[in-house]
Scaffold this active site. Structure first.
Site, PDB file in Angstrom:
ATOM      1  N   CYS A 330       0.831  -1.198   0.000  1.00 58.25           N
ATOM      2  CA  CYS A 330       0.000   0.000   0.000  1.00 58.25           C
ATOM      3  C   CYS A 330       0.873   1.259   0.000  1.00 58.25           C
ATOM      4  CB  CYS A 330      -0.961  -0.032   1.189  1.00 58.25           C
ATOM      5  SG  CYS A 330      -2.401   1.042   0.992  1.00 58.25           S
ATOM      6  N   HIS A 427      -3.777  -5.800   1.029  1.00 57.46           N
ATOM      7  CA  HIS A 427      -3.556  -6.133   2.434  1.00 57.46           C
ATOM      8  C   HIS A 427      -4.191  -7.488   2.745  1.00 57.46           C
ATOM      9  CE1 HIS A 427      -2.054  -2.277   3.992  1.00 57.46           C
ATOM     10  NE2 HIS A 427      -2.931  -1.678   3.202  1.00 57.46           N
TER      11      HIS A 427
END
Length: 481
Positions: A330, A427
């Protein structure tokens, strides 16, 4: 339907863990129970089934109840972006970014959203167990409060006060709380519990009796330290277990100043063939590191500056020269590229910064936030896995021709030409047992045979057993109104 609220004498007294354990204990009694936290401050968020985000602790509590996480379980989430400002998320969606004084002016309108979510949960369940934030003794914040006594008074919910004996001074914590709060607030408190005791609890009998005598409140027990807490997803990056030996694949995670969504690390901690180090500010990346993880961040450009201030950019170059690997997730993925542009100042001052230059991609921050649960396929192994995305910004460039994974048939992430630097927006990938095993096999590590999900479930059961043994759980639940 009844509700009960646990408030603490301070932050990190173990409220989140106690609520999770009580939720599991209530569920095992056949009750339809749900967790609720009016206001949480955390950059460790979970994506919900209704397409929003809540604090990671409430997602764990939902699991303890046998429920999917829902935005009503944490209607106000504050995500710190700087030392003085936070993003305000209301019922799962970003409302604004506000400094502390600005946020105080928002609270009256936020109470409506809080009570709206709470009443929906109450209508759908037999019991709602509520977690406060910080402490009701912070009387300077009492005006407009939506997190502790302000909520309890508005919703007419009885309160149990939790003290942390591990940090010392628990008698003063509890007696002092009663001394400084408004008498009408104190009237809602139905008793107290002591948490995190180490040693023989009978040694505290006199202190326990003194609290009852001074406050007039009933005690509901002394809970010893729960040794298996590390097996549950950590709410704070400081709670992630450190290395327990000197062998195994050495993974170093950079503890960024605005680290976010670090639940990627929890399954790796439990792998016996992995040694995970959370690297603190001022510490150099060790020479025996096999893989460096640059995690998510709530302020990518701000944490990129923080990373450079620690000298980690230089350490990463040395790490790669030694043959090491780097994984950016991310915000960490964005940092690995050439440029990070934030033309509208969405995460701080508008501008463009040079990235680490380890991936041939550029990132532009955009107002539309991607917040979704996904099913992906790992490009290298072909293994499917579940995960989630929670980010602003779009990344593109030549290294995207070598994707990390595919989502809905589209390439996701990027890999450097030499294969040693990887970036991805996904994630939660390591929670998938098959993917984690395949990924670790690429480093010559055999994964444990146990299931991460099963471990979390069994630990929640063990936590409920722990509370049943040491607290009057029936008495606590009977105080719900």
């Amino acid at each position: 339907m009844p509700a009960l609220m646990l408030q603490g004498t301070g932050s990190n007294v173990g409220k989140s863990m106690l609520v999770a354990g009580l939720c599991r204990a209530a569920q095992r009694r056949g009750l339809r129970v749900a967790p609720f936290k009016p206001q949480n401050m955390s950059n460790n968020a979970a994506v919900t089934s209704d397409g929003g985000e809540i604090g990671r602790a409430q997602a764990l509590q939902a699991l303890a109840c046998g429920l999917e996480p829902h935005t009503d379980m944490n209607p106000v989430l504050l995500k710190p972006e700087t030392d003085v400002g936070s993003q305000v998320v209301v019922q799962g969606k970003r409302l604004t970014t506000a400094k502390a004084r600005e946020y105080a002016k928002l609270k009256p309108q936020l109470m409506d959203a809080v009570l709206d979510s709470f009443n929906r949960l109450k209508a759908a369940h037999d019991l709602v167990i509520v977690e406060g934030a910080g402490s009701p003794a912070e009387v300077n914040l009492r005006k407009g409060d939506i997190a502790n006594m302000g909520f309890a008074r508005a919703a007419d919910v009885p309160v149990i006060l939790v003290g942390d004996i591990d940090r010392g001074g628990v008698i003063a914590q509890i007696v002092g709380t009663q001394a400084v709060i408004d008498p009408a607030d104190a009237a809602l408190i139905r008793g107290f519990a002591i948490n995190k005791f180490r040693g023989d609890p009978s040694l505290f009998d006199d202190g326990y009796a003194l609290i009852e005598q001074c406050t007039g409140w009933r005690g509901f027990g002394v809970a010893p330290w729960f040794a298996d807490a590390w097996k549950l997803p950590a709410e704070d990056a400081l709670d992630i277990a450190g290395p327990t030996g000197t062998d195994g694949l050495h993974i170093v995670c950079l503890r960024l100043s605005r680290i976010a969504n670090f639940d990627d690390l929890d399954p790796l901690v439990q792998e016996p063939g992995v040694r995970l180090t959370m690297l603190a500010a001022g510490e150099a990346i060790p020479g025996d590191t096999d893989l460096v993880i640059i995690p998510g961040s709530k302020s990518t450009r701000g944490d990129l500056a923080f990373l450079r201030a620690q000298g980690w950019d230089i350490d990463l170059q040395a790490h790669l020269r030694r043959g090491g690997h780097v994984l950016g997730i991310c915000g960490g993925y964005q940092m690995l590229g050439r440029l990070i542009s934030d033309p509208d100042g969405l995460e701080g001052p508008a501008g463009t910064d040079e990235g680490l230059g380890l991936l041939d991609i550029d990132t532009t921050m955009t107002a539309d936030k991607r917040l979704t649960q996904v099913t992906a396929t790992h490009a290298a192994s072909g293994n499917p896995f579940s995960g989630y995305e929670i980010h602003i910004g779009r990344s593109d460039g030549p290294d995207r021709a070598r994707p990390f994974a595919h989502v809905d048939g589209q390439p996701e992430g990027a890999i450097s030409a030499d294969g040693r630097v990887t970036g991805s927006y996904l994630h939660g990938m390591f929670s998938d047992d098959a993917f984690r095993a395949a990924w670790l096999a690429g480093f010559g590590v055999q994964a444990a045979q146990s299931s991460y999900g099963d471990t979390v479930e069994s630990t929640l059961d063990a936590l409920a057993d722990h509370l049943e043994q040491h607290l009057d759980v029936d008495g606590l639940l009977a105080r719900a109104r």
